[in-house]
Design a protein around this motif. Sequence first.
Motif, PDB file in Angstrom:
ATOM      1  N   LEU A  95      43.149  33.917   4.177  1.00 54.89           N
ATOM      2  CA  LEU A  95      42.574  35.254   3.604  1.00 54.89           C
ATOM      3  C   LEU A  95      43.124  35.306   1.921  1.00 54.89           C
ATOM      4  CD1 LEU A  95      44.094  37.515   6.377  1.00 54.89           C
ATOM      5  CD2 LEU A  95      41.662  37.113   5.809  1.00 54.89           C
ATOM      6  N   GLU A  96      44.259  34.551   1.853  1.00 55.73           N
ATOM      7  CA  GLU A  96      44.593  34.623   0.202  1.00 55.73           C
ATOM      8  C   GLU A  96      43.500  33.745  -0.548  1.00 55.73           C
ATOM      9  OE1 GLU A  96      48.178  32.713  -2.168  1.00 55.73           O
ATOM     10  OE2 GLU A  96      48.724  33.547  -0.294  1.00 55.73           O
ATOM     11  N   GLN A  97      42.963  32.520   0.059  1.00 55.31           N
ATOM     12  CA  GLN A  97      42.019  32.026  -0.639  1.00 55.31           C
ATOM     13  C   GLN A  97      40.561  32.853  -0.742  1.00 55.31           C
ATOM     14  OE1 GLN A  97      41.445  28.322   1.612  1.00 55.31           O
ATOM     15  NE2 GLN A  97      42.966  27.255   0.532  1.00 55.31           N
ATOM     16  N   GLN A  98      40.218  33.409   0.229  1.00 57.40           N
ATOM     17  CA  GLN A  98      39.089  34.421   0.024  1.00 57.40           C
ATOM     18  C   GLN A  98      39.529  35.382  -0.757  1.00 57.40           C
ATOM     19  OE1 GLN A  98      38.896  35.372   4.195  1.00 57.40           O
ATOM     20  NE2 GLN A  98      37.339  33.846   4.674  1.00 57.40           N
TER      21      GLN A  98
ATOM     22  N   VAL B 278      41.157  42.608  -0.408  1.00 55.22           N
ATOM     23  CA  VAL B 278      41.470  42.156  -1.827  1.00 55.22           C
ATOM     24  C   VAL B 278      42.212  42.955  -2.556  1.00 55.22           C
ATOM     25  CG1 VAL B 278      39.589  41.976  -3.851  1.00 55.22           C
ATOM     26  CG2 VAL B 278      38.580  41.535  -1.493  1.00 55.22           C
ATOM     27  N   MET B 279      43.246  42.430  -3.237  1.00 56.44           N
ATOM     28  CA  MET B 279      44.322  43.173  -3.649  1.00 56.44           C
ATOM     29  C   MET B 279      44.289  42.590  -5.379  1.00 56.44           C
ATOM     30  SD  MET B 279      45.562  44.617  -1.218  1.00 56.44           S
ATOM     31  CE  MET B 279      46.963  45.442  -2.012  1.00 56.44           C
ATOM     32  N   PRO B 280      44.781  43.885  -6.074  1.00 58.11           N
ATOM     33  CA  PRO B 280      44.581  43.697  -7.399  1.00 58.11           C
ATOM     34  C   PRO B 280      45.507  42.533  -7.962  1.00 58.11           C
ATOM     35  CG  PRO B 280      45.550  45.804  -6.799  1.00 58.11           C
ATOM     36  CD  PRO B 280      45.071  45.160  -5.715  1.00 58.11           C
TER      37      PRO B 280
ATOM     38  N   ASP C  52      50.060  31.004   9.924  1.00 54.60           N
ATOM     39  CA  ASP C  52      50.176  30.380   8.156  1.00 54.60           C
ATOM     40  C   ASP C  52      48.765  30.206   7.700  1.00 54.60           C
ATOM     41  OD1 ASP C  52      52.830  31.092   7.987  1.00 54.60           O
ATOM     42  OD2 ASP C  52      53.537  29.041   8.233  1.00 54.60           O
ATOM     43  N   GLU C  53      47.900  29.450   8.893  1.00 53.06           N
ATOM     44  CA  GLU C  53      46.534  29.157   8.363  1.00 53.06           C
ATOM     45  C   GLU C  53      45.910  30.345   7.983  1.00 53.06           C
ATOM     46  OE1 GLU C  53      45.291  26.532  11.373  1.00 53.06           O
ATOM     47  OE2 GLU C  53      46.667  25.022  11.166  1.00 53.06           O
ATOM     48  N   ILE C  54      45.825  31.296   8.954  1.00 53.28           N
ATOM     49  CA  ILE C  54      45.054  32.483   8.795  1.00 53.28           C
ATOM     50  C   ILE C  54      45.619  33.061   7.370  1.00 53.28           C
ATOM     51  CG2 ILE C  54      44.779  34.993   9.595  1.00 53.28           C
ATOM     52  CD1 ILE C  54      45.084  33.722  12.352  1.00 53.28           C
ATOM     53  N   LYS C  55      46.847  33.303   7.200  1.00 63.59           N
ATOM     54  CA  LYS C  55      47.500  33.923   5.844  1.00 63.59           C
ATOM     55  C   LYS C  55      46.834  33.039   4.716  1.00 63.59           C
ATOM     56  CE  LYS C  55      51.703  35.108   3.352  1.00 63.59           C
ATOM     57  NZ  LYS C  55      52.938  34.974   3.402  1.00 63.59           N
ATOM     58  N   ASP C  56      46.952  31.735   4.673  1.00 61.58           N
ATOM     59  CA  ASP C  56      46.206  30.833   3.567  1.00 61.58           C
ATOM     60  C   ASP C  56      44.668  31.168   3.548  1.00 61.58           C
ATOM     61  OD1 ASP C  56      48.703  29.787   3.062  1.00 61.58           O
ATOM     62  OD2 ASP C  56      48.512  27.956   4.256  1.00 61.58           O
TER      63      ASP C  56
ATOM     64  N   ARG D 285      38.507  37.806  -6.326  1.00 66.08           N
ATOM     65  CA  ARG D 285      38.752  38.275  -7.803  1.00 66.08           C
ATOM     66  C   ARG D 285      38.166  37.493  -8.653  1.00 66.08           C
ATOM     67  NH1 ARG D 285      43.972  38.777  -5.186  1.00 66.08           N
ATOM     68  NH2 ARG D 285      44.584  36.728  -6.098  1.00 66.08           N
ATOM     69  N   SER D 286      37.981  36.160  -8.707  1.00 71.10           N
ATOM     70  CA  SER D 286      37.427  35.480  -9.445  1.00 71.10           C
ATOM     71  C   SER D 286      36.037  35.527  -9.673  1.00 71.10           C
ATOM     72  CB  SER D 286      37.888  33.795  -9.318  1.00 71.10           C
ATOM     73  OG  SER D 286      39.114  33.652  -9.212  1.00 71.10           O
TER      74      SER D 286
END
Length: 115
Positions: free
Chosen positions: A13-16, A111-113, A7-11, A21-22
């Motif tokens: 990666l999602e933050q990155q 990186v996903m749209p 879960d930490e890895i997933k979080d 995207r921003s």
Amino acid sequence: MPKVKPDEIKDQLEQQSKWIRSNIQCKFCTRYVEVANQDENIRLSQRQNQHSSVCECGMIKERHDPNSIRMGKQIRNSSPWNSTNDTIEKPTTSFGIINFNSASAPSKVNVMPKV
């Protein structure tokens, strides 16, 4: 070395991915100006496997918005093309895996749209 929870890895990666995207922008040409040197124009178009004229931005004519082609025709002789005045930045349209190679911790980010 402590174990990292999935879960930490997933979080992370999602933050990155959100940060990319921003913060990472694409530049789009707003004024098509054909490369003046005919030999250079041919070389650039062949490099892209195309038989088309090439803009000073390095892209073939067909990759330009019709408005940028029209703008180039209207103000062709007014000033030479330059990236500061003749491009705009928009959110990235490139998605996939970006490799970050740093001395401390190389990593890959998917990186996903935005949906």
